[in-house]
Design an enzyme around this catalytic site. Structure first.
Site, PDB file in Angstrom:
ATOM      1  N   SER A  35      41.194  32.642  -6.518  1.00  0.00           N
ATOM      2  CA  SER A  35      40.665  31.853  -5.402  1.00  0.00           C
ATOM      3  C   SER A  35      40.338  32.448  -4.139  1.00  0.00           C
ATOM      4  O   SER A  35      41.617  31.612  -4.212  1.00  0.00           O
ATOM      5  CB  SER A  35      39.940  31.199  -6.238  1.00  0.00           C
ATOM      6  N   LYS A  36      39.496  31.581  -3.300  1.00  0.00           N
ATOM      7  CA  LYS A  36      40.081  31.543  -2.369  1.00  0.00           C
ATOM      8  C   LYS A  36      40.695  29.630  -2.527  1.00  0.00           C
ATOM      9  O   LYS A  36      41.309  29.707  -1.438  1.00  0.00           O
ATOM     10  CB  LYS A  36      38.485  31.352  -1.225  1.00  0.00           C
ATOM     11  N   ARG A  37      40.425  29.315  -2.983  1.00  0.00           N
ATOM     12  CA  ARG A  37      41.182  27.826  -2.964  1.00  0.00           C
ATOM     13  C   ARG A  37      42.330  27.993  -3.468  1.00  0.00           C
ATOM     14  O   ARG A  37      43.528  26.803  -2.586  1.00  0.00           O
ATOM     15  CB  ARG A  37      40.337  27.078  -4.459  1.00  0.00           C
ATOM     16  N   GLY A  84      44.181  30.355  -2.443  1.00  0.00           N
ATOM     17  CA  GLY A  84      44.750  30.262  -1.695  1.00  0.00           C
ATOM     18  C   GLY A  84      45.047  29.173   0.199  1.00  0.00           C
ATOM     19  O   GLY A  84      46.272  29.324   0.125  1.00  0.00           O
ATOM     20  N   ASP A  85      43.622  28.393  -0.992  1.00  0.00           N
ATOM     21  CA  ASP A  85      44.495  27.443   0.886  1.00  0.00           C
ATOM     22  C   ASP A  85      45.494  26.590   0.112  1.00  0.00           C
ATOM     23  O   ASP A  85      46.029  26.113   0.764  1.00  0.00           O
ATOM     24  CB  ASP A  85      42.840  26.999   0.450  1.00  0.00           C
TER      25      ASP A  85
END
Ligand code: GLU
Length: 508
Positions: free
Chosen positions: A265-267, A269-270
């Site tokens: 998920s994008k999270r 990646g962060d």
């Protein structure tokens, strides 16, 4: 006669494009090119509450950057236009109404508060979020539970309503997935999905089937997260009388988190410090920026190559493929069933390999642009030489700034600590001689001549070349990195080389 292959990528414009989405584009594109078919881009924007301005333009730009141009799209047009579902709104109702007439769907008049109280009423420890399905259907306000007259009256009074599919209580729906083989579902476990909303917009489930049919789609490739919806879609194909034209499905494996389980998920990646979107995405309104592979310095060739390998290989050890090679070699039956863990270090490896194997002319456009963003101006001739000298050292395109800035700008800082401990008068004097030698050199463009001259001079002064090469590098570059130091001198020119040596000598 075999039908012409037609595939589609059908994103909802809700934000930046996740790398899994780009991989779906890629597999669609490769299959279409290989089969001499058409690749359609259809924008699935029926859920207006999730619509995000700019997301559609982002998709176009992303496909362009990756070199995966669709044959038909809202932008390019095509024989089945419009390709944006919101512009096709009027045509879906007739199919939903047809399903109601056939007894395969029904009107549901439940108000929001009724749906909420239904959930409260039916909630149990084992079933915390009960679904609207055959078990509760008869207890809700819909045309299955109401009399014909009541339903007619409510419709005539314009009471807001949706149309829901009537999922059979206990049937097995089976279809063949190109990746997973035969897949079966029990319809009793699936809820009565809304097909047409109160505002007359279709939901994804109805629109995807109607449009795949009308647009003559032969193969539907999409992410594995859509597998649970497949029984609804298969039944809709059947109920609408289109079973013979149903596309062949392929549910592509998920791209997984590098650590642990589940979809990347994008999270993640962060949290782990790498991009998950293809290109930078700024959320309108909040201006919240999510970084993308493009801006980080990925070449589209490398990005696409890396994505192709996340879920597929050609059966050999080959990992580097051009798009043309992928077009020849890609095959759906070699797509893996299991998800592929994303590995950012491997992604960077692909980029490094692609930078190394790309010629200067290919790299120049991108490097020029990145230099422009960093205020570095360069003539083409010099740029050609510099790129050739440093490309082996760059993993990301953005690394060219650090690796090559000193060719265009005099360093402002030097790693003097690396020189000072071993510095002495003899070396100071030696560099004085180096300046005169360089000033008189007639063959400036031949780095090996410069190197030989420098070394002879050192030998004459009984200095080991190794002891003065590092100081020379730091004088020209600022730090302990870069390509051959005489290659650097040759490119920056005699005058600049002398100036840089003098500037550092004054500081030692
Ligand atoms: N609109 C769906 C999405 O956003 C498309 C799924 C499909 O390809 O059927 O992923």
């Amino acid at each position: 006669m075999a039908k012409k292959v037609r595939v589609r990528f059908a994103p909802s414009p809700t934000g930046g494009l996740h790398l899994g989405g780009v991989r779906t584009v890629l597999y669609n594109y490769l299959f279409a090119r290989q089969q001499g078919g058409d690749f359609v881009l259809r924008i699935e924007d029926t859920d207006q509450s999730r619509y995000v301005p700019g997301a559609e333009e982002y998709i176009y730009e992303c496909l362009k950057w990756c070199g995966l141009a669709p044959d038909e799209s809202p932008l390019a047009g095509g024989p089945f236009a419009p390709y944006r579902q919101s512009e096709r709104k009027e045509l879906y109702r007739q199919y939903a109404e047809f399903l109601v007439q056939e007894g395969k769907a029904y009107y549901a008049f439940d108000r929001t508060e009724e749906l909420e109280s239904f959930r409260e009423r039916f909630k149990t420890a084992e079933n915390p979020s009960p679904q609207y399905d055959h078990k509760v259907r008869q207890q809700m306000r819909n045309s299955c539970a109401l009399t014909f007259e009541e339903t007619e009256r409510m419709l005539a009074d314009g009471v807001p309503h949706v149309i829901r599919i009537r999922m059979p209580e206990n049937e097995t729906v089976t279809f063949t997935d190109m990746i997973r083989g035969e897949v079966s579902f029990n319809t009793g476990l699936v809820d009565d999905k809304v097909l047409l909303k109160a505002d007359g917009m279709p939901t994804y489930h109805l629109a995807v089937v109607v449009d795949d049919y009308l647009m003559k789609i032969t193969h539907a490739f999409r992410g594995e997260e859509w597998l649970p919806s497949a029984p609804v879609h298969v039944l809709l194909w059947k109920y609408l009388g289109w079973e013979a034209d149903m596309p062949q499905w392929a549910h592509l494996p998920l791209i997984l988190k590098p650590d642990g389980n589940g979809k990347l998920s994008k999270r993640d990646g962060d949290r782990l410090g790498f991009p998950v979107f293809a290109m930078n995405w700024t959320v309108p309104g909040t201006n919240d920026l999510t970084k993308g592979f493009r801006e980080l310095g990925f070449m589209p060739e490398a990005f696409v190559n890396m994505l192709a390998m996340l879920g597929w290989n050609d059966g050999t050890d080959q990992e580097l493929f051009t798009l043309d090679e992928l077009k020849q070699k890609f095959s759906m039956d070699r797509v893996h069933k299991g998800g592929a863990k994303f590995d950012f270090e491997k992604a960077k490896w692909f980029n490094h390999e692609w930078i190394k194997k790309s010629d200067v002319a290919r790299l120049k456009t991108d490097v020029k642009q990145i230099f422009g963003q960093h205020g570095i101006t360069a003539t083409d001739e010099k740029l050609d030489k510099v790129i050739a000298l440093v490309k082996e050292r760059c993993t990301l395109l953005t690394d060219f700034v650090e690796q090559a800035k000193f060719f265009f700008q005099t360093p402002q800082q030097w790693d003097l600590d690396a020189i000072k401990p071993k510095w002495n008068d003899a070396k100071q004097a030696f560099f004085g001689d180096v300046i005169s030698y360089f000033q008189n050199a007639t063959n400036w463009n031949v780095p090996t001549d410069l190197e030989n001259g420098f070394k002879e001079l050192a030998a004459a002064k009984q200095i080991k070349p190794g002891e003065v090469l590092l100081p020379l590098r730091i004088m020209l570059v600022g730090g302990k990195f870069g390509p051959g130091v005489f290659d650097i001198a040759a490119v920056i020119g005699k005058e600049e080389t002398v100036l840089r040596i003098k500037a550092v000598l004054e500081k030692l």
